[in-house]
Design an enzyme around this catalytic site. Sequence first.
Site, PDB file in Angstrom:
ATOM      1  CG  ASP A  72       7.141  11.318 -13.288  1.00 25.63           C
ATOM      2  OD1 ASP A  72       5.971  11.087 -12.902  1.00 25.63           O
ATOM      3  OD2 ASP A  72       7.403  11.978 -14.318  1.00 25.63           O
ATOM      4  CG  ASP A 106      -1.511   6.710 -13.882  1.00 25.44           C
ATOM      5  OD1 ASP A 106      -0.789   5.910 -13.275  1.00 25.44           O
ATOM      6  OD2 ASP A 106      -2.752   6.749 -13.735  1.00 25.44           O
ATOM      7  CG  ASN A 154       1.780   2.039 -12.952  1.00 31.43           C
ATOM      8  OD1 ASN A 154       1.337   1.077 -12.312  1.00 31.43           O
ATOM      9  ND2 ASN A 154       0.997   2.981 -13.425  1.00 31.43           N
ATOM     10  CB  THR A 155       1.364  -2.304 -16.188  1.00 35.99           C
ATOM     11  OG1 THR A 155       0.565  -2.537 -17.359  1.00 35.99           O
ATOM     12  CG2 THR A 155       0.760  -3.050 -15.015  1.00 35.99           C
ATOM     13  CG  HIS A 156      -2.609   3.483 -16.662  1.00 43.45           C
ATOM     14  ND1 HIS A 156      -3.222   3.703 -15.436  1.00 43.45           N
ATOM     15  CD2 HIS A 156      -3.361   4.122 -17.592  1.00 43.45           C
ATOM     16  CE1 HIS A 156      -4.293   4.462 -15.629  1.00 43.45           C
ATOM     17  NE2 HIS A 156      -4.399   4.722 -16.923  1.00 43.45           N
ATOM     18  NE  ARG A 192      -3.215   3.775  -0.500  1.00 42.92           N
ATOM     19  CZ  ARG A 192      -4.114   4.516   0.143  1.00 42.92           C
ATOM     20  NH1 ARG A 192      -5.392   4.418  -0.168  1.00 42.92           N
ATOM     21  NH2 ARG A 192      -3.742   5.359   1.075  1.00 42.92           N
ATOM     22  CB  ILE A 193      -1.105   8.165  -5.486  1.00 44.06           C
ATOM     23  CG1 ILE A 193      -2.214   8.070  -6.532  1.00 44.06           C
ATOM     24  CG2 ILE A 193      -0.079   9.219  -5.853  1.00 44.06           C
ATOM     25  CD1 ILE A 193      -3.108   9.292  -6.586  1.00 44.06           C
ATOM     26  CG  LEU A 194       3.979   4.447  -4.744  1.00 52.50           C
ATOM     27  CD1 LEU A 194       5.031   3.683  -5.550  1.00 52.50           C
ATOM     28  CD2 LEU A 194       3.947   3.942  -3.304  1.00 52.50           C
ATOM     29  NE  ARG A 239      -1.879   9.741   0.125  1.00 51.85           N
ATOM     30  CZ  ARG A 239      -2.346   8.811  -0.714  1.00 51.85           C
ATOM     31  NH1 ARG A 239      -1.559   7.867  -1.148  1.00 51.85           N
ATOM     32  NH2 ARG A 239      -3.590   8.843  -1.119  1.00 51.85           N
TER      33      ARG A 239
END
Length: 205
Positions: free
Chosen positions: A141, A145, A107-109, A91-93, A62
């Site tokens: 953060d 989410d 982010n938009t969710h 993808r998770i940062l 990653r």
Amino acid sequence: MNVGVLVSGTGTNLQALLDADLGAARVAVVVSNRPGVAALDRATAAGVPAVVVPHGAYGDDRAAFEDAVLAVLAQHGVLPGGAVVLAGFMRILTPRFVDRFPLRIVNTHPSLLPAFPGANAVADALAHGVKVTGATVHFVDGTLDGGPIIAQAAVPVLPGDDAAALHARILCEEHRMLPAAVRSLAAGELLCQGRHVIRRGSGAE
Ligand code: GAR
């Protein structure tokens, strides 16, 4: 303010950003972790550089994937002080990436967070039988989410809804809120006090 938009798919939220008046923000580059997605064509059509950084090429590394994304962002002038928008980026940062842009990643969710985080929010909400779901635009953060919420909109679940129909109505709210959030961020209007995001001039600060 230079903005890098990270995408993975169709890119309707990217399109909303490209079509909007973002004030002091401009989309400097679009980065996709998947080749061949429609979002890349949308960027190219708008004259915005579109770059693929295929996560599969980095295996489980990653850090190497994120370094490659950070390098592309930097090449296009998206540096700390700029901003990164996750517009359908699946993808998770890691905190390593997130810490480079503190309170500068949006982010938009497609749910009313903290309900239904993760990659299948619309289907999860339908399966749960909720009567109301919605969309959330939030700072990223180190949590999934879970960052401070900038804006939310409720969307009712209608009888007979399937995931596609419900998602289409949720996307309408995302397309409205995401550009507004980026514009406010660029204008320096978003103040963060712990978990609470306050819009400067709203009288709440
Ligand atoms: C959007 O609904 C976005 O909120 C969601 O993917 C869709 C992308 O649509 N993101 C997530 O679920 C992230 N967990 P788009 O590619 O048409 O903008």
